[in-house]
Design a protein around this motif. Structure first.
Motif, PDB file in Angstrom:
ATOM      1  N   SER A  61      29.232  20.235 -29.220  1.00  0.00           N
ATOM      2  CA  SER A  61      27.810  20.407 -29.531  1.00  0.00           C
ATOM      3  C   SER A  61      27.466  21.894 -29.562  1.00  0.00           C
ATOM      4  O   SER A  61      28.081  22.700 -28.872  1.00  0.00           O
ATOM      5  N   LYS A  62      26.451  22.221 -30.367  1.00  0.00           N
ATOM      6  CA  LYS A  62      25.939  23.591 -30.425  1.00  0.00           C
ATOM      7  C   LYS A  62      24.511  23.687 -29.895  1.00  0.00           C
ATOM      8  O   LYS A  62      23.846  24.704 -30.069  1.00  0.00           O
ATOM      9  N   ASP A  63      24.030  22.630 -29.253  1.00  0.00           N
ATOM     10  CA  ASP A  63      22.651  22.629 -28.750  1.00  0.00           C
ATOM     11  C   ASP A  63      22.600  21.895 -27.414  1.00  0.00           C
ATOM     12  O   ASP A  63      22.664  20.671 -27.358  1.00  0.00           O
ATOM     13  N   ALA A  64      22.467  22.661 -26.334  1.00  0.00           N
ATOM     14  CA  ALA A  64      22.455  22.074 -24.993  1.00  0.00           C
ATOM     15  C   ALA A  64      21.078  21.587 -24.570  1.00  0.00           C
ATOM     16  O   ALA A  64      20.895  21.153 -23.437  1.00  0.00           O
ATOM     17  N   GLY A  65      20.063  21.693 -25.456  1.00  0.00           N
ATOM     18  CA  GLY A  65      18.823  20.984 -25.199  1.00  0.00           C
ATOM     19  C   GLY A  65      17.567  21.760 -24.851  1.00  0.00           C
ATOM     20  O   GLY A  65      16.510  21.169 -24.679  1.00  0.00           O
ATOM     21  N   ARG A  66      17.625  23.069 -24.718  1.00  0.00           N
ATOM     22  CA  ARG A  66      16.442  23.891 -24.407  1.00  0.00           C
ATOM     23  C   ARG A  66      15.703  23.432 -23.147  1.00  0.00           C
ATOM     24  O   ARG A  66      14.479  23.456 -23.083  1.00  0.00           O
ATOM     25  N   TYR A  67      16.462  22.996 -22.163  1.00  0.00           N
ATOM     26  CA  TYR A  67      15.854  22.735 -20.849  1.00  0.00           C
ATOM     27  C   TYR A  67      16.772  23.398 -19.828  1.00  0.00           C
ATOM     28  O   TYR A  67      17.447  24.377 -20.141  1.00  0.00           O
ATOM     29  N   LEU A  68      16.834  22.906 -18.618  1.00  0.00           N
ATOM     30  CA  LEU A  68      17.565  23.632 -17.574  1.00  0.00           C
ATOM     31  C   LEU A  68      19.065  23.721 -17.842  1.00  0.00           C
ATOM     32  O   LEU A  68      19.708  24.677 -17.413  1.00  0.00           O
ATOM     33  N   CYS A  69      19.633  22.749 -18.544  1.00  0.00           N
ATOM     34  CA  CYS A  69      21.064  22.844 -18.878  1.00  0.00           C
ATOM     35  C   CYS A  69      21.313  24.076 -19.755  1.00  0.00           C
ATOM     36  O   CYS A  69      22.160  24.913 -19.463  1.00  0.00           O
ATOM     37  N   ASP A  70      20.566  24.146 -20.847  1.00  0.00           N
ATOM     38  CA  ASP A  70      20.714  25.262 -21.782  1.00  0.00           C
ATOM     39  C   ASP A  70      20.351  26.585 -21.102  1.00  0.00           C
ATOM     40  O   ASP A  70      21.030  27.611 -21.276  1.00  0.00           O
ATOM     41  N   PHE A  71      19.282  26.566 -20.320  1.00  0.00           N
ATOM     42  CA  PHE A  71      18.824  27.765 -19.610  1.00  0.00           C
ATOM     43  C   PHE A  71      19.907  28.268 -18.649  1.00  0.00           C
ATOM     44  O   PHE A  71      20.209  29.468 -18.590  1.00  0.00           O
ATOM     45  N   THR A  72      20.507  27.348 -17.909  1.00  0.00           N
ATOM     46  CA  THR A  72      21.579  27.707 -16.975  1.00  0.00           C
ATOM     47  C   THR A  72      22.783  28.256 -17.715  1.00  0.00           C
ATOM     48  O   THR A  72      23.383  29.258 -17.304  1.00  0.00           O
TER      49      THR A  72
END
Length: 216
Positions: A148-159
């Motif tokens: 995947s190239k998009d971790a979701g723009r929440y805490l997963c992606d932020f981390t």
């Protein structure tokens, strides 16, 4: 981490709590359970494994991730999170800097809606996730691994972005589906073990190649 002839390597595993605490939206936190299974299985003998559970809080992430890198100077940090939409074990290629609008468990959201003000829009992991995916898939595990190239723009992606920025790309993120949808804790633990060992191998070979080029 290999440094100054030291053979032992350190890997830090940081598992994200689910959005509303350890249980909340899922009956159990699949990412934390999977990481605990990984702890039982262990990694190869030359690797020291350190496991942390990361709260779903932007400000805590901004403090904790740099502190972990400073404390351990690891060869690799792997973040693991649960995704209610996932049906496979997913390797995230990159983290994103902007677009964070969701409130965390403290009802907080960064005013800038970004991880690092002035930072690049996207940071790729230096690990070739396509290679890791192919290698793990070839092992014949009863778990499907995807990219995947998009971790979701929440805490997963932020981390993930925070860690990639801190480490200059020496981080990885793995999303796992909820338990039983379709995999057991044991299956997820074995998948994480295989994924991380392949990541280490890919990382070491790429570094050997770079060192060889520098010598010439």
């Amino acid at each position: 981490m290999i440094s100054l002839g030291v053979k032992r390597k350190e890997v830090v595993i940081a598992s994200r709590k689910s959005r509303f605490g350890p249980f909340g939206e899922h009956a159990v936190n699949a990412s934390w359970i999977a990481v605990q299974e990984l702890e039982k299985l262990g990694l190869r003998d030359d690797v020291d494994l350190h496991v942390y559970e990361v709260p779903v809080e932007y400000q805590t992430v901004q403090r904790l991730i740099p502190a972990l890198w400073k404390k351990h100077s690891p060869q690799l940090v792997v973040h693991v999170g649960v995704s209610g939409m996932a049906t496979t074990v997913t390797l995230e290629k990159c983290g994103h800097n902007v677009g964070y609008k969701g409130l965390d468990n403290c009802r907080f959201c960064p005013g800038s809606q970004c991880c690092v003000e002035g930072g690049p829009e996207c940071i790729d992991s230096i690990i070739d996730m396509d290679t890791v995916c192919k290698r793990v898939s070839a092992l014949g595990l009863d778990v499907t691994v995807t990219i995947s190239k998009d971790a979701g723009r929440y805490l997963c992606d932020f981390t993930y972005y925070t860690s990639l920025y801190q480490s200059r790309g020496r981080s990885a993120f793995v999303h796992v589906p909820p338990l039983g949808k379709p995999y057991t804790a044991e299956q997820l633990g074995r998948a994480l073990q295989a994924i991380i060992e392949e990541m280490l191998d890919v990382l070491e070979h790429s570094e050997d190649k770079i060192n060889c080029q520098h010598e010439h």
